[in-house]
Design a protein around this motif. Structure first.
Motif, PDB file in Angstrom:
ATOM      1  N   VAL A 201     -71.007   2.594  -9.869  1.00  0.00           N
ATOM      2  CA  VAL A 201     -71.012   3.726  -8.942  1.00  0.00           C
ATOM      3  C   VAL A 201     -71.591   4.931  -9.686  1.00  0.00           C
ATOM      4  O   VAL A 201     -71.043   5.363 -10.700  1.00  0.00           O
ATOM      5  CB  VAL A 201     -69.597   4.042  -8.427  1.00  0.00           C
ATOM      6  CG1 VAL A 201     -69.634   5.249  -7.489  1.00  0.00           C
ATOM      7  CG2 VAL A 201     -69.007   2.836  -7.722  1.00  0.00           C
ATOM      8  N   ILE A 202     -72.684   5.445  -9.184  1.00  0.00           N
ATOM      9  CA  ILE A 202     -73.397   6.563  -9.804  1.00  0.00           C
ATOM     10  C   ILE A 202     -73.267   7.780  -8.897  1.00  0.00           C
ATOM     11  O   ILE A 202     -73.494   7.695  -7.682  1.00  0.00           O
ATOM     12  CB  ILE A 202     -74.877   6.193 -10.015  1.00  0.00           C
ATOM     13  CG1 ILE A 202     -74.985   5.026 -11.007  1.00  0.00           C
ATOM     14  CG2 ILE A 202     -75.680   7.393 -10.512  1.00  0.00           C
ATOM     15  CD1 ILE A 202     -76.386   4.463 -11.138  1.00  0.00           C
ATOM     16  N   GLY A 203     -72.927   8.928  -9.484  1.00  0.00           N
ATOM     17  CA  GLY A 203     -72.727  10.152  -8.718  1.00  0.00           C
ATOM     18  C   GLY A 203     -74.024  10.804  -8.278  1.00  0.00           C
ATOM     19  O   GLY A 203     -75.099  10.198  -8.268  1.00  0.00           O
ATOM     20  N   ASN A 204     -73.930  12.092  -7.921  1.00  0.00           N
ATOM     21  CA  ASN A 204     -75.078  12.856  -7.440  1.00  0.00           C
ATOM     22  C   ASN A 204     -75.807  13.536  -8.608  1.00  0.00           C
ATOM     23  O   ASN A 204     -75.212  13.829  -9.646  1.00  0.00           O
ATOM     24  CB  ASN A 204     -74.623  13.920  -6.447  1.00  0.00           C
ATOM     25  CG  ASN A 204     -73.862  13.335  -5.278  1.00  0.00           C
ATOM     26  OD1 ASN A 204     -74.207  12.254  -4.787  1.00  0.00           O
ATOM     27  ND2 ASN A 204     -72.822  14.022  -4.836  1.00  0.00           N
ATOM     28  N   ASP A 205     -77.103  13.795  -8.429  1.00  0.00           N
ATOM     29  CA  ASP A 205     -77.912  14.553  -9.404  1.00  0.00           C
ATOM     30  C   ASP A 205     -77.937  13.894 -10.772  1.00  0.00           C
ATOM     31  O   ASP A 205     -77.912  14.572 -11.803  1.00  0.00           O
ATOM     32  CB  ASP A 205     -77.392  15.993  -9.522  1.00  0.00           C
ATOM     33  CG  ASP A 205     -77.430  16.725  -8.191  1.00  0.00           C
ATOM     34  OD1 ASP A 205     -78.508  16.774  -7.584  1.00  0.00           O
ATOM     35  OD2 ASP A 205     -76.375  17.227  -7.751  1.00  0.00           O
ATOM     36  N   VAL A 206     -77.984  12.588 -10.795  1.00  0.00           N
ATOM     37  CA  VAL A 206     -78.015  11.825 -12.054  1.00  0.00           C
ATOM     38  C   VAL A 206     -79.458  11.448 -12.372  1.00  0.00           C
ATOM     39  O   VAL A 206     -80.251  11.138 -11.471  1.00  0.00           O
ATOM     40  CB  VAL A 206     -77.134  10.560 -11.936  1.00  0.00           C
ATOM     41  CG1 VAL A 206     -77.295   9.658 -13.154  1.00  0.00           C
ATOM     42  CG2 VAL A 206     -75.676  10.958 -11.748  1.00  0.00           C
ATOM     43  N   ARG A 207     -79.811  11.481 -13.649  1.00  0.00           N
ATOM     44  CA  ARG A 207     -81.125  11.020 -14.114  1.00  0.00           C
ATOM     45  C   ARG A 207     -80.907   9.870 -15.100  1.00  0.00           C
ATOM     46  O   ARG A 207     -80.119  10.006 -16.045  1.00  0.00           O
ATOM     47  CB  ARG A 207     -81.898  12.142 -14.807  1.00  0.00           C
ATOM     48  CG  ARG A 207     -82.153  13.363 -13.934  1.00  0.00           C
ATOM     49  CD  ARG A 207     -83.122  13.053 -12.796  1.00  0.00           C
ATOM     50  NE  ARG A 207     -83.465  14.245 -12.036  1.00  0.00           N
ATOM     51  CZ  ARG A 207     -82.793  14.695 -10.978  1.00  0.00           C
ATOM     52  NH1 ARG A 207     -81.709  14.035 -10.577  1.00  0.00           N
ATOM     53  NH2 ARG A 207     -83.173  15.765 -10.336  1.00  0.00           N
ATOM     54  N   ILE A 208     -81.609   8.770 -14.883  1.00  0.00           N
ATOM     55  CA  ILE A 208     -81.486   7.597 -15.756  1.00  0.00           C
ATOM     56  C   ILE A 208     -82.872   7.215 -16.241  1.00  0.00           C
ATOM     57  O   ILE A 208     -83.785   7.000 -15.446  1.00  0.00           O
ATOM     58  CB  ILE A 208     -80.819   6.424 -15.015  1.00  0.00           C
ATOM     59  CG1 ILE A 208     -79.413   6.832 -14.554  1.00  0.00           C
ATOM     60  CG2 ILE A 208     -80.738   5.199 -15.920  1.00  0.00           C
ATOM     61  CD1 ILE A 208     -78.710   5.789 -13.716  1.00  0.00           C
TER      62      ILE A 208
END
Length: 337
Positions: A201-208
């Motif tokens: 589960v990845i939140g908001n405004d994430v950069r990968i």
């Protein structure tokens, strides 16, 4: 696209020194800047470059603006002001909505009409892609995946089943999200794989970053908080939890079931063992090995410092003798007592 220096000052609440009518249309380093460019200077160590710059304007800290005679915008955080202006001058290019005919989309998948799906994408059953998303060429989205609004998956991104990605995220090429965690039980002389039943589960405004891998949980989920920034070539194992606004640099490895707090920074090649907890606001320099819980905010380092090889070899040899030396000193101390 260009802006008057006065417009930039007003928009970003910066103090202006010099010509309000100076036109800015690009950003550049102090060394490379020319007419129409704006650059920035963060401190006294760059004063020689500042003196020679040909930039139309420079963003400066108030402490050093008197040492520059050209046009300037004054900010307590020149780097942040530069980033905001750069984002204004170079807005993200969005791809047109629609699904390329070469892509394979399951009949029960939902793709918002404003989303863009490029060539040769595979989208499985019950995938949900929200408004404004961009799915790059060659990407794969497994069954029951959810992608939030305005999220961008660059070319050749792999998202395994049941992964949840929040709003306004960017996942760069080659990253693999939701792959099977490294879980095995010993069975005699062999290893028995353990089913990995959780998800990511990845939140908001994430950069990968490119070629980063995040494994799904074994039982519970692997959790990536809001605002987290992850560089290229990072590995995050199953059931890791990363708090909001933490930043992780390239080649870092985080073992399973570790909890990392909010606003932490992990520099390049940091290694984190499994099943530990790291508090909020903890920062680790490059190649630090984190082997136990961190309960106090601060800056932490580990490792042997760089030096000329002949000297390093001598010190490495002496390092092996530390325990023996300690015992000798302890014995001498007892005799004196």
């Amino acid at each position: 696209m260009s802006f008057l220096l006065s417009e930039l000052a007003t928009r970003f609440d910066l103090r202006l020194k010099g010509l309000p009518e100076a036109k800015i249309w690009a950003v550049a380093s102090l060394q490379d800047a020319g007419k129409g460019d704006i650059s920035f200077c963060t401190g006294h160590r760059h004063l020689s470059e500042l003196e020679g710059t040909k930039a139309t304007a420079v963003i400066l800290h108030p402490d050093i603006f008197e040492q520059y005679q050209g046009n300037a915008l004054l900010s307590e955080n020149p780097h942040l002001a530069f980033a905001r202006i750069a984002r204004l001058l170079y807005p993200e290019r969005r791809k047109p909505a629609g699904i390329h005919p070469s892509s394979i989309v399951h009949a029960e998948a939902f793709i918002h009409e404003t989303a863009s799906v490029a060539e040769n994408v595979i989208i499985e059953k019950s995938v949900n892609i929200a408004a404004g998303c961009e799915i790059g060429a060659g990407s794969f989205l497994g069954e029951d995946t959810v992608i939030g609004e305005d999220t961008v998956l660059k070319n050749n991104t792999t998202i395994h089943h049941e992964t949840v990605v929040g709003r306004n995220c960017i996942l760069h090429s080659g990253c693999v999200i939701g792959s099977e965690g490294f879980g095995h039980a010993r069975e005699g002389d062999h290893w028995l794989p353990i089913p990995q039943l959780g998800k990511v589960v990845i939140g908001n405004d994430v950069r990968i970053g490119a070629n980063t891998t995040i494994d799904r949980g074994a039982l519970g989920d692997t959790l990536i908080g809001n605002g987290v920034k992850i560089d290229n070539l990072v590995h995050i194992a199953h059931n890791v939890c990363i708090g909001d606004d933490t930043a992780i640099a390239a080649c870092t490895g985080i073992a399973g079931s570790t909890n990392i707090g909010k606003r932490c920074t992990l520099a390049g090649q940091v290694g984190v063992v499994d099943n530990i907890s790291i508090c909020d606001d903890a920062h680790f320099t490059g190649q630090t090995a984190i082997r136990s819980d961190i309960t106090v905010p601060g800056i932490y380092s580990a490792g042997i410092l760089l030096e000329e090889t002949r000297s390093w070899l001598k010190n490495a040899t002496r390092f092996k003798q530390l325990n023996s030396l300690f015992k000798q000193v302890r014995d001498l101390s007892k005799k004196q007592d």
